[in-house]
Design an enzyme around this catalytic site. Structure first.
Site, PDB file in Angstrom:
ATOM      1  N   TYR A 188       0.829  -1.199   0.000  1.00 45.91           N
ATOM      2  CA  TYR A 188       0.000   0.000   0.000  1.00 45.91           C
ATOM      3  C   TYR A 188       0.869   1.256   0.000  1.00 45.91           C
ATOM      4  CZ  TYR A 188      -2.907   3.583   2.339  1.00 45.91           C
ATOM      5  OH  TYR A 188      -3.540   4.742   2.700  1.00 45.91           O
ATOM      6  N   ILE A 221      -7.068  -5.113   7.980  1.00 47.65           N
ATOM      7  CA  ILE A 221      -8.157  -4.178   7.724  1.00 47.65           C
ATOM      8  C   ILE A 221      -9.166  -4.714   6.706  1.00 47.65           C
ATOM      9  CG2 ILE A 221      -6.837  -2.955   5.948  1.00 47.65           C
ATOM     10  CD1 ILE A 221      -8.123  -0.360   6.865  1.00 47.65           C
ATOM     11  N   ASP A 281      -1.650  -6.258   9.441  1.00 48.49           N
ATOM     12  CA  ASP A 281      -2.727  -5.294   9.183  1.00 48.49           C
ATOM     13  C   ASP A 281      -3.859  -6.059   8.512  1.00 48.49           C
ATOM     14  OD1 ASP A 281      -4.446  -3.340   8.207  1.00 48.49           O
ATOM     15  OD2 ASP A 281      -2.829  -1.916   7.812  1.00 48.49           O
ATOM     16  N   LYS A 334     -12.993  -0.491   5.833  1.00 48.30           N
ATOM     17  CA  LYS A 334     -13.176  -1.294   4.613  1.00 48.30           C
ATOM     18  C   LYS A 334     -14.329  -2.280   4.737  1.00 48.30           C
ATOM     19  CE  LYS A 334      -9.469   0.845   3.257  1.00 48.30           C
ATOM     20  NZ  LYS A 334      -9.563   1.986   2.325  1.00 48.30           N
TER      21      LYS A 334
END
Length: 470
Positions: A145, A232, A230, A272
């Site tokens: 990302y 998410i 992570d 998300k």
């Protein structure tokens, strides 16, 4: 400006990345079905807009939560006054139970081990402050990302060393890639404090396999370093596979209460899975009491409002709603992803096989003029300015191979996505046509040159011969 800090005057934020520049161009000429039908369609934003109707229906049926009431009585004053940085107990309980539900209730999260933060951006940065000194490094698998260059490095002073993953094995993490990254950090005289991964991956849209997760846990165990997972996008996994968390692997390895488990930290957010990035709700989950304590104190710089916590604690505590929502969200994501993939395939463009996230990792290598990142940026500019689509080039995600792009599909209507696919198809067809004409012209010129040379050779050889030879 000598009066300003180096933080202000440096460009370490990463705002000049093509990832952010594409957003700027979109904002100058944003697509609107009625007002600006020829504008740029935003396909660089990983936003989930597919299930707002479910949340809005719940809000309409639960006016007390929306009106900040409890049993019909206003609690506005209670929520509006000072709240400490530990967060509302009922919200932390509801959030951890939601995280457990996403993981099939195979693992347990304790509310006492969770720290609230203003989104995953704040959560990841807070962990950097807790785990690393300025100049220390974290290893990240590529592609990753683009915002991590900002989130992990800009204010903390930490460094990122890439773990180079390749398309030949679907960009999976290998032991050799891990070791090479670790050795590269040592060559740069950087102390490695840990590994950070996104699972499911942004931008790949794939889950880490159990093999990869086991490899990561074994690696951080052998190096005595940390692992940040992570997660998410954990609630966006669609298809028949279930999301596998690093917490599952710790349980399988019977490491839940070990020293290793204290070096494994999970980041989560509702941005998300629930499509609520504007609510700024993120969290850190850690088994290390000192990390939890320090992160809780740091959270005072990025708190989640009490009003937000109260509303969402009511929503997440409704188990019938969360069960229905997760199932329907995954179903809609699968349908929308299929629309993107089939639309691209109709244009002769393929994607990495994936089953999670709000985007696809798209292979446009065959559209490059040369196999270089310069050619990738030229293609990206054509797609932004000519095709009028904002997508993210692989170079902004630190991909090692030019020609890959992240394309988002869940932040727009079905009709807008269909239009985007139509634009891609028209561009590819026009490009193929130009190349075909160019190739045909090249072949004609080549053939003409060959005939000219042949004639010249014939004339020379004929005139040079003696009369008897003629």
């Amino acid at each position: 400006m000598k009066q300003l800090s180096t933080k202000v005057t440096s460009n370490a934020h990463g705002q000049d990345s093509s990832y952010f520049l594409g957003w700027e161009e979109y904002e100058k000429n944003a697509y609107d079905e009625n007002k600006n039908p020829n504008g740029i369609i935003q396909m660089g934003l990983a936003e989930n807009q597919l299930c707002f109707d479910l949340i809005e229906t719940w809000l309409a049926k639960n006016p007390d939560a929306v009106g900040l009431k409890k049993d019909g009585q206003s609690i506005f004053k209670e929520l509006a006054l000072f709240q400490d940085y530990h967060g509302l107990p009922e919200f932390k309980k509801a959030l951890t139970e939601f995280m457990e539900e996403i993981r099939g209730n195979r693992v347990t999260f304790h509310p006492s081990k969770i720290v609230l933060a203003a989104g995953s951006t704040s959560a990841n940065e807070t962990l950097m402050f807790c785990l690393a000194e300025p100049g220390d490094a974290f290893l990240l698998p590529t592609p990753y990302y683009p915002g991590f260059d900002r989130d992990l490095k800009w204010r903390t002073g930490a460094e990122i060393v890439p773990i180079h993953c390749m398309s030949s094995n679907g960009f999976q993490i290998t032991e050799s890639a891990l070791q090479q990254a670790y050795q590269q950090a040592q060559k740069l005289d950087l102390k490695v404090k840990g590994v950070l991964v996104t699972n499911p991956s942004n931008p790949l849209g794939t889950m880490l396999t159990r093999r990869e997760l086991n490899l990561l846990v074994d690696f951080i165990t052998s190096k005595d370093i940390h692992l940040i997972s992570d997660e998410i996008y954990s609630g966006t996994v669609f298809g028949y596979e279930q999301f596998v968390s690093v917490m599952d692997v710790l349980k399988d390895k019977k490491l839940e209460n070990s020293e290793v488990s204290k070096r494994v930290h999970v980041v989560y957010s509702l941005s998300k899975d629930l499509g609520l990035p504007g609510f700024r709700v993120g969290a850190i989950y850690s088994n290390d009491e000192m990390v939890v304590s320090a992160a809780t104190k740091m959270s005072s710089f990025g708190l989640v409002s009490s009003q937000t916590q109260y509303l969402l604690s009511a929503l997440l505590s409704d188990k019938k709603f969360t069960s229905t929502y997760l199932e329907e969200n995954q179903k809609r994501l699968k349908i929308r992803q299929k629309q993107l993939v089939s639309g691209l395939e109709a244009a002769g463009v393929t994607c990495l096989k994936s089953n999670a996230g709000l985007f696809c990792w798209v292979d446009m290598r065959h559209l490059l003029d040369t196999n270089t990142f310069e050619a990738e940026l030229e293609l990206w500019k054509k797609i932004v300015y000519e095709v009028k689509l904002n997508i993210s080039p692989g170079s902004s995600c630190h991909c090692t191979e030019p020609g890959w792009f992240r394309v988002c599909f869940a932040n727009m209507s079905e009709e807008t996505l269909a239009l985007a696919m139509k634009r891609v198809k028209e561009y590819v067809e026009s490009t193929d046509s130009r190349r075909s004409i160019s190739k045909s012209s090249h072949e004609r010129i080549k053939s003409l040159r060959k005939r000219t040379v042949s004639n010249w050779v014939f004339r020379v050889s004929w005139t040079d011969r003696v009369p008897d030879e003629r």
